[in-house]
Write a protein that holds these residues in place. Structure first.
Motif, short mmCIF file in Angstrom:
data_model
loop_
_atom_site.label_atom_id
_atom_site.label_comp_id
_atom_site.label_asym_id
_atom_site.label_seq_id
_atom_site.Cartn_x
_atom_site.Cartn_y
_atom_site.Cartn_z
N ALA A 413 0.80 -1.22 0.00
CA ALA A 413 0.00 0.00 0.00
C ALA A 413 0.84 1.27 0.00
CB ALA A 413 -0.94 -0.01 1.21
N HIS A 414 2.03 1.25 0.60
CA HIS A 414 2.80 2.48 0.75
C HIS A 414 3.88 2.64 -0.33
CE1 HIS A 414 0.73 3.13 4.50
NE2 HIS A 414 1.12 1.95 4.94
N GLU A 415 3.84 1.78 -1.33
CA GLU A 415 4.80 1.87 -2.43
C GLU A 415 4.20 2.68 -3.59
OE1 GLU A 415 7.86 0.85 -2.76
OE2 GLU A 415 8.07 -0.19 -0.85
N GLU A 416 5.10 3.30 -4.36
CA GLU A 416 4.65 4.03 -5.55
C GLU A 416 4.10 3.04 -6.59
OE1 GLU A 416 4.59 7.34 -6.44
OE2 GLU A 416 4.96 7.71 -4.33
N PRO A 417 3.01 3.37 -7.28
CA PRO A 417 2.48 2.46 -8.31
C PRO A 417 3.46 2.27 -9.46
CG PRO A 417 0.87 4.14 -7.72
CD PRO A 417 2.16 4.56 -7.10
N LEU A 418 3.42 1.09 -10.06
CA LEU A 418 4.23 0.79 -11.25
C LEU A 418 3.48 1.34 -12.47
CD1 LEU A 418 6.49 -0.52 -12.80
CD2 LEU A 418 5.32 -2.72 -12.57
N GLN A 419 4.12 2.26 -13.19
CA GLN A 419 3.49 2.90 -14.33
C GLN A 419 4.06 2.35 -15.65
OE1 GLN A 419 3.05 7.27 -14.00
NE2 GLN A 419 4.11 7.08 -12.03
N PHE A 420 3.31 2.55 -16.72
CA PHE A 420 3.73 2.11 -18.05
C PHE A 420 3.73 3.31 -18.99
CE2 PHE A 420 2.20 -1.61 -15.95
CZ PHE A 420 2.99 -2.64 -16.42
N ARG A 421 4.77 3.38 -19.82
CA ARG A 421 4.85 4.48 -20.78
C ARG A 421 5.54 4.01 -22.05
NH1 ARG A 421 7.19 8.32 -17.73
NH2 ARG A 421 9.27 8.25 -18.64
N TRP A 422 4.98 4.38 -23.20
CA TRP A 422 5.62 4.11 -24.48
C TRP A 422 6.69 5.18 -24.72
CZ3 TRP A 422 4.60 -0.35 -26.83
CH2 TRP A 422 3.39 -0.98 -26.57
N GLN A 423 7.85 4.74 -25.23
CA GLN A 423 8.94 5.67 -25.46
C GLN A 423 9.85 5.11 -26.55
OE1 GLN A 423 10.54 7.71 -21.99
NE2 GLN A 423 12.62 7.21 -22.66
N LYS A 424 10.55 6.02 -27.22
CA LYS A 424 11.49 5.59 -28.25
C LYS A 424 12.69 4.93 -27.58
CE LYS A 424 13.77 7.19 -32.47
NZ LYS A 424 14.00 8.35 -33.36
N LEU A 425 12.95 3.67 -27.96
CA LEU A 425 14.08 2.91 -27.42
C LEU A 425 14.84 2.28 -28.58
CD1 LEU A 425 12.21 0.96 -24.55
CD2 LEU A 425 13.59 3.04 -24.29
N PRO A 426 16.07 1.84 -28.34
CA PRO A 426 16.77 1.08 -29.40
C PRO A 426 15.95 -0.12 -29.83
CG PRO A 426 18.26 1.65 -27.60
CD PRO A 426 16.89 2.01 -27.13
N ASN A 427 16.00 -0.45 -31.10
CA ASN A 427 15.14 -1.51 -31.62
C ASN A 427 15.49 -2.91 -31.13
OD1 ASN A 427 13.72 0.40 -32.99
ND2 ASN A 427 14.52 -0.11 -35.03
N ASP A 428 16.65 -3.05 -30.47
CA ASP A 428 16.98 -4.36 -29.89
C ASP A 428 16.46 -4.48 -28.46
OD1 ASP A 428 18.68 -2.54 -28.73
OD2 ASP A 428 20.46 -3.82 -28.83
N LYS A 429 15.66 -3.51 -28.03
CA LYS A 429 15.06 -3.57 -26.70
C LYS A 429 13.55 -3.46 -26.82
CE LYS A 429 18.74 -1.85 -23.70
NZ LYS A 429 19.05 -0.93 -22.58
N PHE A 430 12.87 -4.36 -26.13
CA PHE A 430 11.41 -4.29 -26.08
C PHE A 430 10.96 -3.38 -24.94
CE2 PHE A 430 7.16 -5.71 -24.89
CZ PHE A 430 6.53 -5.76 -26.13
N PHE A 431 11.78 -3.31 -23.87
CA PHE A 431 11.41 -2.52 -22.71
C PHE A 431 12.67 -2.06 -21.98
CE2 PHE A 431 11.84 -6.86 -21.24
CZ PHE A 431 12.50 -6.75 -20.03
N GLU A 432 12.49 -1.10 -21.10
CA GLU A 432 13.54 -0.66 -20.18
C GLU A 432 12.94 -0.48 -18.80
OE1 GLU A 432 15.78 2.79 -21.20
OE2 GLU A 432 17.05 1.74 -22.64
N VAL A 433 13.76 -0.69 -17.78
CA VAL A 433 13.32 -0.58 -16.39
C VAL A 433 13.84 0.72 -15.80
CG1 VAL A 433 13.41 -1.61 -14.09
CG2 VAL A 433 13.27 -3.08 -16.12
N ASP A 434 12.93 1.59 -15.40
CA ASP A 434 13.29 2.82 -14.68
C ASP A 434 12.93 2.60 -13.21
OD1 ASP A 434 13.62 5.30 -13.56
OD2 ASP A 434 12.24 6.35 -14.90
N GLN A 435 13.88 2.03 -12.45
CA GLN A 435 13.60 1.68 -11.06
C GLN A 435 13.27 2.91 -10.22
OE1 GLN A 435 17.12 -0.80 -10.05
NE2 GLN A 435 15.61 -2.21 -9.21
#
Length: 509
Positions: A413-435
């Motif tokens: 309950a006291h943690e920040e929600p995990l959000q999702f955002r589309w962004q331009k990334l290198p084409n060899d990456k499907f996703f990136e983690v912004d901890q």
């Protein structure tokens, strides 16, 4: 000096003030959902004694052009049709009729279409038709008379589908929900989504009628030029009380109480078995929204869940559902049905009466709620596995999925929600983690592949985002990524990139 309070307001005569033509515009802004509007028209078919109703989506290639609802009910002659098309027209509803206000056909139709045409015939009269064009209606309640030859042709078009000797056709043109441009598979995706939602809505709200052998609803899709029928679905009954066995052997049970101004009322209390995967339990929205009272009027479901100010919804009561057949209350002293038939407003007298309800064993309604909560909690305890707490899902996740996560997982309950955002990334990456920012970045390059087209929204791609949410819990709950987790992330990157590229190739083909 203050005058003495007058309990009765004196009058000095009366004056007739007919509605302005712009009232039609207000009538079309009732907030009808698409499915609720169609259900309102099907109610008219049921009142007309129809045994078969066809909901017909008509397309011209990739473009949707019209929506037609056809039934084999008793039909209307010219006088009856004029009353049906009159705003507020009353035809003397039977006590068992589903219609109430004399506005459903017009308000439901004009909420979603710029034009509504009705053609009907009885066993003894030739087909007649009327049409409301939104623009002409606003100018002065001008209703068009349909050419008799076209009315006959229209009825002939639906001869045997399902019209026989009698029946009614309602046609919507200029449907606001239809895709403006149907290319790129947009029309097919719209139809798949809409037909599914419509089938669930009708299956739920009309389930008592659909359970009968003599009533059927069909949803079909046809091309107007080629005559090719793309799809034909029978709507199935979706009974919210159709569990294979009760969650508690002491239920269902009938609780009775007296409600001021309406008299005796029966509450049929049910407890669903825990962890049910049946459509009747889970297919029509968040489970927590579907606990509570299920009000029926003349066998038509007019409210599917909710506690009507009796109490607040709570996850631990997710198994509790109570069927209530509304008593005769023509003046609405206790129960007031919304025009859209999607909810019941109950006076405080109802909540007070429920508090006093008892069943044949002498149990109170409060004991029923305690039993429903006990069954839910025991099922959680006996599951044998304590699920690991998860981060709340935030922006970018569909609200329905967020609700399912909260239903199924303990939330930090006291943690920040995990959000999702589309962004331009290198084409060899499907996703990136912004901890640090608690954001999972998805590669914009692959968005079209996931969606089947270029259009997108904040809460799009719910399936992929849900899977990523479950996969990436450890990555966001740990301060540092261990070697095993880093290796897993590289593995997931490679496989997901390959899958996304394969989807792009398929789109290109």
């Amino acid at each position: 000096m203050v005058s003495a309070w007058q309990f009765e307001i004196p009058t000095a005569g009366s004056k007739r003030l007919p509605p302005d033509a712009r009232y039609v515009e207000a009538l079309s802004s009732q907030g009808y959902g698409f499915e609720a509007a169609i259900a309102d028209l099907v109610d008219n078919s049921i009142d007309a004694g129809a045994q078969n109703v066809v909901i017909h989506f008509l397309r011209d290639g990739e473009q949707l052009v019209s929506l037609v609802i056809v039934d084999d009910g008793k039909g209307m002659d010219e006088g009856e049709l004029d009353i049906a098309m009159t705003v507020g027209g009353r035809r003397g509803y039977d006590k068992r009729a589903l219609g109430m206000f004399g506005t459903g056909l017009k308000s439901a139709s004009l909420s979603h279409a710029n034009s509504v045409t009705v053609v009907s015939r009885t066993k003894r009269t030739r087909p007649v038709g009327r049409r409301w064009l939104m623009e002409r209606a606003k100018e002065g309640f001008e209703c068009d008379i349909i050419d008799p030859a076209y009315a006959q042709d229209f009825v002939d078009f639906y001869q045997g589908r399902p019209i026989a000797f009698q029946g009614t056709i309602v046609r919507w043109d200029g449907v606001k929900d239809f895709p403006k441009h149907g290319g790129g598979g947009q029309t097919d995706r719209y139809l798949h989504r809409t037909v599914n939602k419509l089938g669930l809505h009708l299956g739920l709200h009309l389930h008592r009628f659909l359970a009968r052998d003599d009533f059927h609803i069909t949803i079909s899709v046809q091309d107007v030029r080629t005559g090719v029928e793309y799809a034909n679905y029978g709507v199935e009954s979706l009974d919210p009380f159709a569990y294979p066995y009760p969650g508690d052997p002491g239920y269902p049970s009938s609780f009775t109480t007296d409600v001021p101004d309406v008299g005796p009322l029966r509450l049929e209390a049910h407890i669903w078995p825990p962890r049910s995967s049946l459509d009747e339990y889970k297919a029509f929205g968040a489970v927590v929204d579907r606990e509570g009272f299920y009000f029926y009027r003349n066998d038509r479901l007019v409210q599917a869940g909710g506690w009507n100010n009796f109490r607040q919804p709570e996850q631990h009561l997710a198994l509790a559902r109570v069927a209530v057949d509304l008593p005769d209350d023509p003046d609405g002293k206790v129960f007031r049905l919304t025009v859209k038939k999607e909810g019941v407003q109950a006076s405080p007298d109802f909540a007070g009466a429920v508090e006093k309800a008892v069943d044949a064993q002498g149990r109170t309604f409060g004991q029923y709620l305690a039993d429903a909560e006990r069954v839910y909690r025991e099922a959680r305890r006996h599951a044998g596995v304590a699920r690991k707490a998860a981060l709340p899902a935030g922006r970018g996740m569909d609200p329905q999925v967020r609700q399912a996560i909260e239903d199924e997982l303990p939330i930090l309950a006291h943690e920040e929600p995990l959000q999702f955002r589309w962004q331009k990334l290198p084409n060899d990456k499907f996703f990136e983690v912004d901890q640090e920012g608690h954001v999972l970045l998805l590669n914009q390059h692959y968005r079209a592949a996931l969606l089947g087209g270029p259009a997108g929204s904040v809460n799009d791609a719910p399936l992929v985002k849900s899977l990523m949410y479950l996969l990436m819990q450890d990555a966001f709950q740990r301060e540092r990524l261990g070697s095993r987790l880093k290796d897993n992330i590289e593995l997931w990157q490679s496989v997901l990139v390959a899958a996304a590229r394969a989807e792009l190739d398929r789109m290109a083909d």
